[in-house]
Design a protein around this motif. Structure first.
Motif, PDB file in Angstrom:
ATOM      1  N   LYS A 146      18.293 -35.804 -19.712  1.00 53.14           N
ATOM      2  CA  LYS A 146      19.523 -35.046 -19.498  1.00 53.14           C
ATOM      3  C   LYS A 146      19.276 -33.691 -18.841  1.00 53.14           C
ATOM      4  N   VAL A 147      18.106 -33.106 -19.097  1.00 51.73           N
ATOM      5  CA  VAL A 147      17.794 -31.784 -18.560  1.00 51.73           C
ATOM      6  C   VAL A 147      16.475 -31.846 -17.793  1.00 51.73           C
ATOM      7  N   ALA A 148      16.527 -31.519 -16.503  1.00 50.97           N
ATOM      8  CA  ALA A 148      15.325 -31.528 -15.653  1.00 50.97           C
ATOM      9  C   ALA A 148      14.820 -30.101 -15.466  1.00 50.97           C
ATOM     10  N   PHE A 149      13.555 -29.891 -15.741  1.00 45.43           N
ATOM     11  CA  PHE A 149      12.939 -28.586 -15.525  1.00 45.43           C
ATOM     12  C   PHE A 149      12.195 -28.594 -14.191  1.00 45.43           C
ATOM     13  N   VAL A 150      12.428 -27.554 -13.413  1.00 47.79           N
ATOM     14  CA  VAL A 150      11.756 -27.387 -12.128  1.00 47.79           C
ATOM     15  C   VAL A 150      11.110 -26.006 -12.139  1.00 47.79           C
ATOM     16  N   MET A 151       9.800 -25.978 -12.360  1.00 46.22           N
ATOM     17  CA  MET A 151       9.055 -24.723 -12.321  1.00 46.22           C
ATOM     18  C   MET A 151       8.500 -24.595 -10.904  1.00 46.22           C
ATOM     19  N   LEU A 152       9.184 -23.837 -10.084  1.00 47.63           N
ATOM     20  CA  LEU A 152       8.908 -23.789  -8.655  1.00 47.63           C
ATOM     21  C   LEU A 152       8.039 -22.580  -8.306  1.00 47.63           C
ATOM     22  N   SER A 153       6.782 -22.843  -7.986  1.00 48.62           N
ATOM     23  CA  SER A 153       5.842 -21.775  -7.651  1.00 48.62           C
ATOM     24  C   SER A 153       5.988 -21.370  -6.194  1.00 48.62           C
ATOM     25  N   LYS A 190      20.436 -34.709  -9.166  1.00 39.30           N
ATOM     26  CA  LYS A 190      21.877 -34.674  -9.400  1.00 39.30           C
ATOM     27  C   LYS A 190      22.240 -35.622 -10.536  1.00 39.30           C
ATOM     28  N   GLY A 191      23.094 -35.166 -11.405  1.00 36.74           N
ATOM     29  CA  GLY A 191      23.476 -35.942 -12.576  1.00 36.74           C
ATOM     30  C   GLY A 191      22.823 -35.418 -13.847  1.00 36.74           C
ATOM     31  N   LYS A 192      21.808 -34.565 -13.666  1.00 37.13           N
ATOM     32  CA  LYS A 192      21.168 -33.901 -14.803  1.00 37.13           C
ATOM     33  C   LYS A 192      21.438 -32.404 -14.727  1.00 37.13           C
ATOM     34  N   VAL A 193      21.307 -31.744 -15.866  1.00 38.80           N
ATOM     35  CA  VAL A 193      21.274 -30.288 -15.855  1.00 38.80           C
ATOM     36  C   VAL A 193      19.900 -29.896 -15.310  1.00 38.80           C
ATOM     37  N   VAL A 194      19.850 -28.932 -14.405  1.00 37.82           N
ATOM     38  CA  VAL A 194      18.574 -28.505 -13.831  1.00 37.82           C
ATOM     39  C   VAL A 194      18.278 -27.066 -14.265  1.00 37.82           C
ATOM     40  N   PHE A 195      17.122 -26.888 -14.877  1.00 38.27           N
ATOM     41  CA  PHE A 195      16.626 -25.559 -15.225  1.00 38.27           C
ATOM     42  C   PHE A 195      15.568 -25.218 -14.187  1.00 38.27           C
ATOM     43  N   LEU A 196      15.921 -24.359 -13.235  1.00 37.75           N
ATOM     44  CA  LEU A 196      15.047 -24.018 -12.114  1.00 37.75           C
ATOM     45  C   LEU A 196      14.503 -22.608 -12.299  1.00 37.75           C
ATOM     46  N   ASN A 197      13.183 -22.510 -12.408  1.00 31.69           N
ATOM     47  CA  ASN A 197      12.530 -21.204 -12.571  1.00 31.69           C
ATOM     48  C   ASN A 197      11.608 -20.960 -11.380  1.00 31.69           C
ATOM     49  N   ILE A 198      11.829 -19.849 -10.679  1.00 27.69           N
ATOM     50  CA  ILE A 198      11.007 -19.491  -9.529  1.00 27.69           C
ATOM     51  C   ILE A 198       9.987 -18.454  -9.990  1.00 27.69           C
ATOM     52  N   TRP A 199       8.704 -18.759  -9.783  1.00 28.68           N
ATOM     53  CA  TRP A 199       7.644 -17.943 -10.365  1.00 28.68           C
ATOM     54  C   TRP A 199       6.419 -17.923  -9.457  1.00 28.68           C
ATOM     55  N   ALA A 200       5.393 -17.170  -9.873  1.00 24.33           N
ATOM     56  CA  ALA A 200       4.113 -17.144  -9.165  1.00 24.33           C
ATOM     57  C   ALA A 200       3.013 -16.748 -10.140  1.00 24.33           C
ATOM     58  N   THR A 201       1.795 -17.171  -9.859  1.00 20.94           N
ATOM     59  CA  THR A 201       0.676 -16.880 -10.766  1.00 20.94           C
ATOM     60  C   THR A 201       0.321 -15.395 -10.782  1.00 20.94           C
ATOM     61  N   LYS A 217      -3.458 -23.159 -19.009  1.00 20.16           N
ATOM     62  CA  LYS A 217      -2.474 -22.806 -20.021  1.00 20.16           C
ATOM     63  C   LYS A 217      -2.030 -24.002 -20.862  1.00 20.16           C
ATOM     64  N   GLY A 218      -2.251 -25.215 -20.340  1.00 21.45           N
ATOM     65  CA  GLY A 218      -1.856 -26.406 -21.075  1.00 21.45           C
ATOM     66  C   GLY A 218      -0.369 -26.701 -21.028  1.00 21.45           C
ATOM     67  N   TYR A 219       0.326 -26.184 -20.012  1.00 17.74           N
ATOM     68  CA  TYR A 219       1.761 -26.447 -19.879  1.00 17.74           C
ATOM     69  C   TYR A 219       1.992 -27.865 -19.370  1.00 17.74           C
ATOM     70  N   THR A 220       3.057 -28.477 -19.850  1.00 15.01           N
ATOM     71  CA  THR A 220       3.351 -29.857 -19.465  1.00 15.01           C
ATOM     72  C   THR A 220       4.676 -30.004 -18.722  1.00 15.01           C
ATOM     73  N   PHE A 221       5.393 -28.898 -18.504  1.00 19.68           N
ATOM     74  CA  PHE A 221       6.638 -29.034 -17.759  1.00 19.68           C
ATOM     75  C   PHE A 221       6.337 -29.310 -16.287  1.00 19.68           C
ATOM     76  N   PRO A 222       7.287 -29.917 -15.566  1.00 19.35           N
ATOM     77  CA  PRO A 222       7.068 -30.249 -14.154  1.00 19.35           C
ATOM     78  C   PRO A 222       6.938 -28.993 -13.294  1.00 19.35           C
ATOM     79  N   VAL A 223       5.895 -28.939 -12.488  1.00 15.29           N
ATOM     80  CA  VAL A 223       5.634 -27.791 -11.623  1.00 15.29           C
ATOM     81  C   VAL A 223       5.618 -28.260 -10.174  1.00 15.29           C
ATOM     82  N   TYR A 224       6.271 -27.488  -9.316  1.00 17.88           N
ATOM     83  CA  TYR A 224       6.382 -27.868  -7.910  1.00 17.88           C
ATOM     84  C   TYR A 224       6.105 -26.663  -7.019  1.00 17.88           C
ATOM     85  N   MET A 225       5.906 -26.967  -5.744  1.00 18.31           N
ATOM     86  CA  MET A 225       5.859 -25.955  -4.697  1.00 18.31           C
ATOM     87  C   MET A 225       6.791 -26.402  -3.574  1.00 18.31           C
ATOM     88  N   PRO A 226       7.358 -25.467  -2.810  1.00 12.59           N
ATOM     89  CA  PRO A 226       8.270 -25.854  -1.722  1.00 12.59           C
ATOM     90  C   PRO A 226       7.563 -26.733  -0.692  1.00 12.59           C
TER      91      PRO A 226
END
Length: 210
Positions: free
Chosen positions: A129-136, A95-106, A152-161
């Motif tokens: 200012k902008v938080a990325f949440v790559m939610l697998s 909270k307090g940041k813009v959140v870019f939330l992407n729900i995905w799967a391999t 893939k060499g991705y560096t954005f933050p990746v999470y799982m529920p």
């Protein structure tokens, strides 16, 4: 005596195509192959993400600010995620940041297709200012997801529920992307793959973050 000899030219085109896809499927490369085709589609610009006008969001932000000071009304409040490093993160801590939330799967070709442009967008945004949440939403543990991201060499933050999935983030499609304002409100939702590294999306995120 039949002098006809076997020739690849005599094989129907549909049979060759079916054989190629069969090989890709058996080798596990079909997801990557389909994703690559869809990535080419994204490059044409016909699937750019839709975002609302920033002035429409600004007009309601002040009204919503008081409602979310405790975090109780934030989208995804109470939701917990676990990162690739094994650490648990509370969604409302963003909270307090813009959140870019992407729900995905391999296993999802459209997800794989749009990931490079999301990663490109991520590298252009201010992480303060902008938080990325790559939610697998993969099943079977973190190992498969981490292997994919490392490859893939991705560096954005990746999470799982790590807790029950919030109702606000349910969708009939995958991938689905949500953009959440610093006040905790969902201000944009995109179902299906899209191109996000565009001038419109960058300006939208930057405008929200001001």
């Amino acid at each position: 005596m039949n002098k006809n000899k076997f020739s690849i030219k005599n094989i129907p085109g549909w049979a060759i195509t079916l054989g190629i896809f069969g090989i890709l499927y058996l080798t596990g490369l079909h997801t990557e192959a389909i994703g690559q085709v869809q990535r080419i589609l994204l490059a044409t610009g016909i699937k750019n993400a839709d975002v609302p006008a920033i002035d429409e969001i600004a007009s309601t932000s002040a009204e919503n600010t008081a409602e979310v000071t405790t975090g109780a009304n934030m989208a995804g409040a109470g939701f917990k995620m676990v990162g690739l490093d094994g650490k648990t993160v509370a969604f409302e801590s963003l909270k307090g940041k813009v959140v870019f939330l992407n729900i995905w799967a391999t296993w999802c070709p459209p997800c794989i297709a749009e990931m490079p442009n999301i990663h490109s967008l991520y590298k252009k945004m201010d992480p303060n200012k902008v938080a990325f949440v790559m939610l697998s939403v993969d099943e079977g543990g973190m190992g498969k997801v981490k292997k994919f991201i490392d490859k893939k060499g991705y560096t954005f933050p990746v999470y799982m529920p790590a807790s029950q999935f919030p109702q606000e983030f349910y969708s009939t499609a995958i991938p689905t992307t949500f953009i959440i304002s610093p006040q905790g409100k969902i201000v944009a939702k995109q179902e299906g793959m899209a191109e996000y590294d565009t001038k419109e999306v960058r300006e939208f995120l930057e405008g929200l973050a001001k």
